[in-house]
Design a protein around this motif. Structure first.
Motif, PDB file in Angstrom:
ATOM      1  N   ALA A  89     -31.585 -25.647 -39.507  1.00 19.22           N
ATOM      2  CA  ALA A  89     -30.319 -25.581 -40.226  1.00 19.22           C
ATOM      3  C   ALA A  89     -30.438 -24.733 -41.483  1.00 19.22           C
ATOM      4  CB  ALA A  89     -29.851 -26.993 -40.573  1.00 19.22           C
ATOM      5  N   PHE A  90     -31.503 -24.913 -42.246  1.00 17.72           N
ATOM      6  CA  PHE A  90     -31.654 -24.151 -43.498  1.00 17.72           C
ATOM      7  C   PHE A  90     -32.091 -22.714 -43.241  1.00 17.72           C
ATOM      8  CE2 PHE A  90     -31.324 -28.313 -45.302  1.00 17.72           C
ATOM      9  CZ  PHE A  90     -30.781 -28.106 -46.572  1.00 17.72           C
ATOM     10  N   LYS A  91     -32.673 -22.479 -42.078  1.00 18.45           N
ATOM     11  CA  LYS A  91     -33.048 -21.107 -41.746  1.00 18.45           C
ATOM     12  C   LYS A  91     -31.807 -20.235 -41.560  1.00 18.45           C
ATOM     13  CE  LYS A  91     -36.138 -18.552 -38.661  1.00 18.45           C
ATOM     14  NZ  LYS A  91     -37.047 -18.650 -37.485  1.00 18.45           N
ATOM     15  N   GLN A  92     -30.673 -20.890 -41.204  1.00 20.67           N
ATOM     16  CA  GLN A  92     -29.423 -20.145 -41.019  1.00 20.67           C
ATOM     17  C   GLN A  92     -28.954 -19.479 -42.312  1.00 20.67           C
ATOM     18  OE1 GLN A  92     -28.349 -19.945 -37.780  1.00 20.67           O
ATOM     19  NE2 GLN A  92     -30.188 -21.220 -37.463  1.00 20.67           N
ATOM     20  N   VAL A  93     -29.377 -20.056 -43.459  1.00 18.63           N
ATOM     21  CA  VAL A  93     -28.945 -19.511 -44.751  1.00 18.63           C
ATOM     22  C   VAL A  93     -30.107 -18.862 -45.505  1.00 18.63           C
ATOM     23  CG1 VAL A  93     -27.026 -21.129 -44.976  1.00 18.63           C
ATOM     24  CG2 VAL A  93     -29.292 -21.756 -45.867  1.00 18.63           C
ATOM     25  N   GLY A  94     -31.182 -18.546 -44.767  1.00 20.85           N
ATOM     26  CA  GLY A  94     -32.294 -17.817 -45.383  1.00 20.85           C
ATOM     27  C   GLY A  94     -33.295 -18.661 -46.145  1.00 20.85           C
TER      28      GLY A  94
ATOM     29  N   ALA B 285     -22.559 -23.960 -44.501  1.00 25.09           N
ATOM     30  CA  ALA B 285     -23.155 -23.369 -43.302  1.00 25.09           C
ATOM     31  C   ALA B 285     -24.223 -24.308 -42.716  1.00 25.09           C
ATOM     32  CB  ALA B 285     -23.762 -22.011 -43.637  1.00 25.09           C
ATOM     33  N   VAL B 286     -25.007 -24.932 -43.587  1.00 21.49           N
ATOM     34  CA  VAL B 286     -26.034 -25.875 -43.118  1.00 21.49           C
ATOM     35  C   VAL B 286     -25.371 -27.056 -42.421  1.00 21.49           C
ATOM     36  CG1 VAL B 286     -27.774 -27.543 -43.882  1.00 21.49           C
ATOM     37  CG2 VAL B 286     -27.763 -25.218 -44.822  1.00 21.49           C
ATOM     38  N   ILE B 287     -24.321 -27.594 -43.034  1.00 19.53           N
ATOM     39  CA  ILE B 287     -23.636 -28.753 -42.462  1.00 19.53           C
ATOM     40  C   ILE B 287     -22.983 -28.378 -41.125  1.00 19.53           C
ATOM     41  CG2 ILE B 287     -21.707 -30.342 -42.806  1.00 19.53           C
ATOM     42  CD1 ILE B 287     -22.417 -30.245 -45.826  1.00 19.53           C
ATOM     43  N   ALA B 288     -22.403 -27.217 -41.063  1.00 21.20           N
ATOM     44  CA  ALA B 288     -21.765 -26.785 -39.820  1.00 21.20           C
ATOM     45  C   ALA B 288     -22.797 -26.685 -38.700  1.00 21.20           C
ATOM     46  CB  ALA B 288     -21.066 -25.436 -40.033  1.00 21.20           C
ATOM     47  N   PHE B 289     -23.982 -26.220 -39.021  1.00 22.57           N
ATOM     48  CA  PHE B 289     -25.015 -26.082 -37.998  1.00 22.57           C
ATOM     49  C   PHE B 289     -25.450 -27.436 -37.460  1.00 22.57           C
ATOM     50  CE2 PHE B 289     -29.406 -25.888 -36.533  1.00 22.57           C
ATOM     51  CZ  PHE B 289     -29.377 -24.812 -35.663  1.00 22.57           C
ATOM     52  N   VAL B 290     -25.758 -28.381 -38.357  1.00 22.05           N
ATOM     53  CA  VAL B 290     -26.262 -29.676 -37.867  1.00 22.05           C
ATOM     54  C   VAL B 290     -25.176 -30.425 -37.102  1.00 22.05           C
ATOM     55  CG1 VAL B 290     -28.037 -29.886 -39.658  1.00 22.05           C
ATOM     56  CG2 VAL B 290     -25.753 -30.822 -40.093  1.00 22.05           C
ATOM     57  N   LYS B 291     -23.912 -30.278 -37.509  1.00 25.22           N
ATOM     58  CA  LYS B 291     -22.852 -30.951 -36.775  1.00 25.22           C
ATOM     59  C   LYS B 291     -22.683 -30.350 -35.388  1.00 25.22           C
ATOM     60  CE  LYS B 291     -20.032 -32.913 -40.471  1.00 25.22           C
ATOM     61  NZ  LYS B 291     -18.667 -33.039 -41.044  1.00 25.22           N
ATOM     62  N   ALA B 292     -22.971 -29.065 -35.288  1.00 20.85           N
ATOM     63  CA  ALA B 292     -22.846 -28.412 -33.982  1.00 20.85           C
ATOM     64  C   ALA B 292     -23.900 -28.911 -33.000  1.00 20.85           C
ATOM     65  CB  ALA B 292     -22.966 -26.896 -34.150  1.00 20.85           C
ATOM     66  N   GLN B 293     -24.952 -29.526 -33.507  1.00 22.02           N
ATOM     67  CA  GLN B 293     -26.021 -30.017 -32.625  1.00 22.02           C
ATOM     68  C   GLN B 293     -25.849 -31.501 -32.263  1.00 22.02           C
ATOM     69  OE1 GLN B 293     -27.635 -27.269 -31.871  1.00 22.02           O
ATOM     70  NE2 GLN B 293     -26.574 -26.324 -33.633  1.00 22.02           N
ATOM     71  N   ILE B 294     -24.813 -32.157 -32.769  1.00 18.74           N
ATOM     72  CA  ILE B 294     -24.602 -33.577 -32.457  1.00 18.74           C
ATOM     73  C   ILE B 294     -24.478 -33.746 -30.936  1.00 18.74           C
ATOM     74  CG2 ILE B 294     -22.980 -35.502 -32.670  1.00 18.74           C
ATOM     75  CD1 ILE B 294     -22.330 -34.523 -35.501  1.00 18.74           C
ATOM     76  N   GLY B 295     -25.214 -34.710 -30.424  1.00 20.18           N
ATOM     77  CA  GLY B 295     -25.224 -34.959 -28.985  1.00 20.18           C
ATOM     78  C   GLY B 295     -26.452 -34.385 -28.302  1.00 20.18           C
ATOM     79  N   ASP B 296     -27.184 -33.448 -28.992  1.00 20.81           N
ATOM     80  CA  ASP B 296     -28.410 -32.922 -28.390  1.00 20.81           C
ATOM     81  C   ASP B 296     -29.473 -34.033 -28.313  1.00 20.81           C
ATOM     82  OD1 ASP B 296     -27.280 -30.470 -28.113  1.00 20.81           O
ATOM     83  OD2 ASP B 296     -28.402 -29.504 -29.729  1.00 20.81           O
ATOM     84  N   ALA B 297     -30.431 -33.845 -27.457  1.00 19.08           N
ATOM     85  CA  ALA B 297     -31.482 -34.850 -27.256  1.00 19.08           C
ATOM     86  C   ALA B 297     -32.504 -34.828 -28.394  1.00 19.08           C
ATOM     87  CB  ALA B 297     -32.184 -34.604 -25.930  1.00 19.08           C
ATOM     88  N   TYR B 298     -33.093 -35.989 -28.589  1.00 17.62           N
ATOM     89  CA  TYR B 298     -34.215 -36.080 -29.527  1.00 17.62           C
ATOM     90  C   TYR B 298     -35.503 -35.969 -28.725  1.00 17.62           C
ATOM     91  CZ  TYR B 298     -37.767 -37.937 -32.674  1.00 17.62           C
ATOM     92  OH  TYR B 298     -38.894 -38.091 -33.429  1.00 17.62           O
TER      93      TYR B 298
ATOM     94  N   THR C 270     -16.718 -31.331 -47.948  1.00 18.60           N
ATOM     95  CA  THR C 270     -16.155 -30.513 -49.022  1.00 18.60           C
ATOM     96  C   THR C 270     -17.157 -29.459 -49.469  1.00 18.60           C
ATOM     97  OG1 THR C 270     -16.967 -32.114 -50.659  1.00 18.60           O
ATOM     98  CG2 THR C 270     -14.725 -32.408 -49.844  1.00 18.60           C
ATOM     99  N   ALA C 271     -18.240 -29.284 -48.684  1.00 19.23           N
ATOM    100  CA  ALA C 271     -19.270 -28.323 -49.061  1.00 19.23           C
ATOM    101  C   ALA C 271     -18.724 -26.907 -48.938  1.00 19.23           C
ATOM    102  CB  ALA C 271     -20.485 -28.491 -48.161  1.00 19.23           C
ATOM    103  N   THR C 272     -19.304 -26.030 -49.732  1.00 17.10           N
ATOM    104  CA  THR C 272     -18.927 -24.617 -49.681  1.00 17.10           C
ATOM    105  C   THR C 272     -20.189 -23.776 -49.636  1.00 17.10           C
ATOM    106  OG1 THR C 272     -18.898 -24.470 -52.102  1.00 17.10           O
ATOM    107  CG2 THR C 272     -16.816 -24.995 -50.993  1.00 17.10           C
ATOM    108  N   GLY C 273     -20.021 -22.513 -49.276  1.00  7.99           N
ATOM    109  CA  GLY C 273     -21.137 -21.583 -49.296  1.00  7.99           C
ATOM    110  C   GLY C 273     -22.238 -21.958 -48.327  1.00  7.99           C
ATOM    111  N   SER C 274     -23.506 -21.834 -48.806  1.00  6.70           N
ATOM    112  CA  SER C 274     -24.671 -22.108 -47.962  1.00  6.70           C
ATOM    113  C   SER C 274     -24.688 -23.549 -47.480  1.00  6.70           C
ATOM    114  CB  SER C 274     -25.957 -21.808 -48.740  1.00  6.70           C
ATOM    115  OG  SER C 274     -26.042 -20.436 -49.081  1.00  6.70           O
ATOM    116  N   ALA C 275     -24.295 -24.501 -48.338  1.00 10.29           N
ATOM    117  CA  ALA C 275     -24.301 -25.908 -47.942  1.00 10.29           C
ATOM    118  C   ALA C 275     -23.351 -26.123 -46.773  1.00 10.29           C
ATOM    119  CB  ALA C 275     -23.917 -26.789 -49.120  1.00 10.29           C
TER     120      ALA C 275
END
Length: 272
Positions: free
Chosen positions: A192-197, A160-173, A153-158
């Motif tokens: 993730a936070f760099k995406q919103v400055g 965008a941060v959540i969308a970024f980290v979810k897009a990386q699910i499945g990447d290697a550690y 239910t996040a909006t705005g910068s939050a």
């Protein structure tokens, strides 16, 4: 008879017998005196006269006084030595007592600090336990009702941060990984936070103090979760709402979305 005997002017006056005797006596006395004086002088020159001084003899009372004075002097010296030894012992005892007192104070202070630290640690454990119980309840409720936990239910910068980290699910550690296809926990959060400055520190320890500390019972999507204590955290992730978080967990899971009950965090900070 002399031829001048008849001439009056040439006659010698007759001396009386008494005068002659007196003169003979005087002469004899003078000679006697001289003889005595000469004998006395000779004796004086031959033998020197020695004068003997008689010292006073110590009486019994005087000897007793001398002995008593010596005893008194010896006793006074012994008293002075005893007093010096007592003073030295007293000074040594006072110094030892001072040292013992300081050591006792240090031990008491250390014990007090240890007790305070133990109470603080116990309070923190109790607080974390209560917060974990609170967080686990919503997650269990969502799972039982079948509610999707992938929504936010996040909006705005939050958002965008959540969308970024979810897009990386499945990447290697990968330890030290900063993307784009492999990450470690702090590398993913920083990107993730760099995406919103928002420029976050690189490591978990610094990210755990980068924002305002918030209670785990008052989380909002976009908050940074950390494990360990603030300032010395060993793991971070992003809270995405509905009791879920996304993070680069470990080489086995890689970047994954997990419920808070999977690994309850220690605390959280808010930077948005």
């Amino acid at each position: 008879m002399s031829h001048t005997a008849l001439i009056r002017s040439h006659r010698k006056p007759r001396r009386s017998a008494s005068k002659i005797a007196m003169r003979a006596g005087v002469a004899g006395g003078v000679l006697s005196t001289l003889a005595v004086a000469g004998a006395s002088g000779s004796a004086s020159a031959a033998e020197p006269v020695t004068q003997t001084l008689e010292l006073p003899t110590l009486t019994a009372d005087l000897a007793a006084q001398v002995a008593q004075s010596a005893d008194a002097t010896q006793q006074a010296a012994a008293n002075y030595q005893l007093q010096a030894e007592r003073d030295s012992a007293a000074a040594k005892a006072a110094k030892q007592a001072k040292s013992d007192l300081a050591e006792a104070k240090q031990k008491a202070e250390a014990k007090k600090k240890a007790q305070q630290a133990a109470r603080k640690a116990a309070a923190e454990r109790a607080s974390r336990s209560a917060e974990r119980t609170t967080l686990a309840a919503p997650a269990a409720s969502s799972a039982s009702t079948g509610t999707s936990t992938s929504t936010s239910t996040a909006t705005g910068s939050a958002a965008a941060v959540i969308a970024f980290v979810k897009a990386q699910i499945g990447d290697a550690y990968v330890s030290g990984g900063t993307g784009p296809n492999s990450w470690d926990c702090s590398g993913l959060v920083q990107a993730a936070f760099k995406q919103v400055g928002v420029n976050l520190p690189r490591v978990s320890q610094d990210q755990s103090t980068a924002g305002t500390q918030v209670s785990l019972s008052n989380l909002q999507p976009g908050d940074i979760l950390y494990w360990g204590s603030a300032g010395s955290a060993y793991h971070v992730a992003v809270y995405v709402g509905d009791g879920m978080f996304v993070g680069a967990q470990n080489p086995s899971t890689g970047v994954a979305e997990k419920p808070l009950s999977y690994d309850p965090p220690t605390g959280a900070v808010r930077v948005l």
